[in-house]
Design an enzyme around this catalytic site. Sequence first.
Site, short mmCIF file in Angstrom:
data_model
loop_
_atom_site.label_atom_id
_atom_site.label_comp_id
_atom_site.label_asym_id
_atom_site.label_seq_id
_atom_site.Cartn_x
_atom_site.Cartn_y
_atom_site.Cartn_z
N SER A 201 81.75 100.00 -49.08
CA SER A 201 80.65 100.35 -48.16
C SER A 201 80.28 99.11 -47.35
O SER A 201 79.86 98.09 -47.91
CB SER A 201 79.42 100.80 -48.94
OG SER A 201 78.28 100.72 -48.10
N HIS B 106 83.81 103.13 -46.27
CA HIS B 106 82.60 103.94 -46.32
C HIS B 106 81.56 103.38 -45.34
O HIS B 106 81.16 102.21 -45.46
CB HIS B 106 82.04 103.94 -47.75
CG HIS B 106 80.92 104.90 -47.97
ND1 HIS B 106 81.12 106.26 -48.15
CD2 HIS B 106 79.58 104.71 -48.05
CE1 HIS B 106 79.96 106.86 -48.33
NE2 HIS B 106 79.01 105.94 -48.28
N ASP C 22 77.91 103.61 -44.05
CA ASP C 22 76.57 104.15 -44.37
C ASP C 22 75.71 104.16 -43.12
O ASP C 22 75.30 103.12 -42.62
CB ASP C 22 75.92 103.29 -45.46
CG ASP C 22 76.40 103.69 -46.84
OD1 ASP C 22 76.68 102.81 -47.67
OD2 ASP C 22 76.51 104.90 -47.10
N MET D 274 72.32 105.17 -41.26
CA MET D 274 70.93 105.44 -41.62
C MET D 274 70.06 105.44 -40.36
O MET D 274 70.22 104.57 -39.49
CB MET D 274 70.43 104.37 -42.60
CG MET D 274 71.23 104.31 -43.87
SD MET D 274 70.60 103.04 -44.98
CE MET D 274 71.89 103.06 -46.24
N HIS E 176 79.06 108.46 -43.97
CA HIS E 176 77.97 109.05 -44.77
C HIS E 176 76.72 109.09 -43.90
O HIS E 176 76.08 108.06 -43.67
CB HIS E 176 77.78 108.16 -46.01
CG HIS E 176 76.66 108.59 -46.91
ND1 HIS E 176 76.21 107.79 -47.92
CD2 HIS E 176 75.91 109.71 -46.96
CE1 HIS E 176 75.23 108.38 -48.56
NE2 HIS E 176 75.03 109.56 -48.00
N MET F 226 73.22 109.50 -43.44
CA MET F 226 71.89 109.58 -44.04
C MET F 226 70.89 109.67 -42.89
O MET F 226 70.11 108.74 -42.61
CB MET F 226 71.63 108.36 -44.93
CG MET F 226 72.45 108.40 -46.22
SD MET F 226 72.46 106.86 -47.13
CE MET F 226 73.84 106.06 -46.31
N MET G 40 75.02 111.02 -54.93
CA MET G 40 74.29 109.76 -54.85
C MET G 40 73.89 109.34 -56.26
O MET G 40 73.23 110.10 -56.98
CB MET G 40 73.05 109.90 -53.96
CG MET G 40 73.36 110.06 -52.47
SD MET G 40 74.47 108.81 -51.83
CE MET G 40 73.48 107.33 -52.04
N GLY H 1 69.49 104.67 -49.14
CA GLY H 1 68.70 103.81 -48.26
C GLY H 1 69.07 102.35 -48.36
O GLY H 1 69.06 101.62 -47.36
N GLY I 17 71.58 99.17 -50.50
CA GLY I 17 72.59 98.77 -51.46
C GLY I 17 71.94 97.92 -52.55
O GLY I 17 70.75 97.58 -52.48
N ASP J 271 78.25 107.16 -55.22
CA ASP J 271 77.79 106.13 -54.30
C ASP J 271 76.52 105.46 -54.78
O ASP J 271 75.45 106.05 -54.79
CB ASP J 271 77.52 106.81 -52.94
CG ASP J 271 77.13 105.84 -51.85
OD1 ASP J 271 77.10 106.26 -50.68
OD2 ASP J 271 76.86 104.67 -52.15
N GLY J 272 76.72 104.18 -55.26
CA GLY J 272 75.53 103.38 -55.52
C GLY J 272 75.47 102.84 -56.93
O GLY J 272 75.50 103.60 -57.89
N GLY J 273 75.38 101.50 -57.03
CA GLY J 273 75.18 100.86 -58.34
C GLY J 273 76.42 100.84 -59.21
O GLY J 273 76.32 100.81 -60.44
#
Length: 228
Positions: free
Chosen positions: A15, A39, A41, A43, A72, A74, A143, A148, A150, A178-180
């Site tokens: 990302s 990826h 992101d 927003m 993606h 958002m 998600m 919102g 990273g 996606d995320g963490g």
Amino acid sequence: MRKLPENPSIEIAPSILAADFSRLGEIIGGLEGYVRLLHLDIMDGHFVPNITIGPPVVAMLRPHSTLFFDTHLMISDPMKYAPEFVKAGSNGITFHLEVVDDPHAMIKLLRNLGVNVGISIKPATPVEALEPVINDIDMVLLMTVEPGFGGQEFIPESMDRCRTLRTMLRDDQRLEVDGGIYADNIADIVAAGADTIVVGTAVFRQPCPPSQAVADLKDAARQCRPPR
Ligand code: DX5
Ligand code: ZN
């Protein structure tokens, strides 16, 4: 049309959100040959409390990369902006179920645009909410943090949500998370059924080059056998 890689395969999708935006062209060029997806992101500061990039930046990145631009959205109005991202070079568009009144109309728009179709759900959205549309898409993006930003902590309940979603999807459909996600939890999420792994911090905020970080994540992901 660039298609999503065929399953079964485990794909790492870096990302750019975590990358140095002042050097994006150079950075994504350095990923050639190491990954197949990038990826993006997107927003809008409305659906999520952050603002990133729009179609002009995607268009400027396109000539620097052969990767599949996994976009993606958002944003609150994906219907309005999806065509502009496709024109800019996006190969897959993932929109959020939470913002569309008629997901079938959005899916139809994306099919007409000739891109791969993904739907994403936030952590608070039940996976069952996808049932009316799940047969008509190429990928679900689960998600595993609140969208919102990273660098957040992986939400533990995501593992069970991932397992349930895998049972709802056909083998030819992708399950992206996606995320963490880092080397110390990627094997678990793959074992839970994810096959497309978005990673920002774990790739771009490491002491080693992104290509090495990707190799380390692939090694870590191989520590398990995905459920089939
Ligand atoms: C949240 C973003 C992040 C990012 C990956 O809206 O979508 O999940 O891509 O973030 P980290 O740094 O957690 O891999
Ligand atoms: Zn994302």
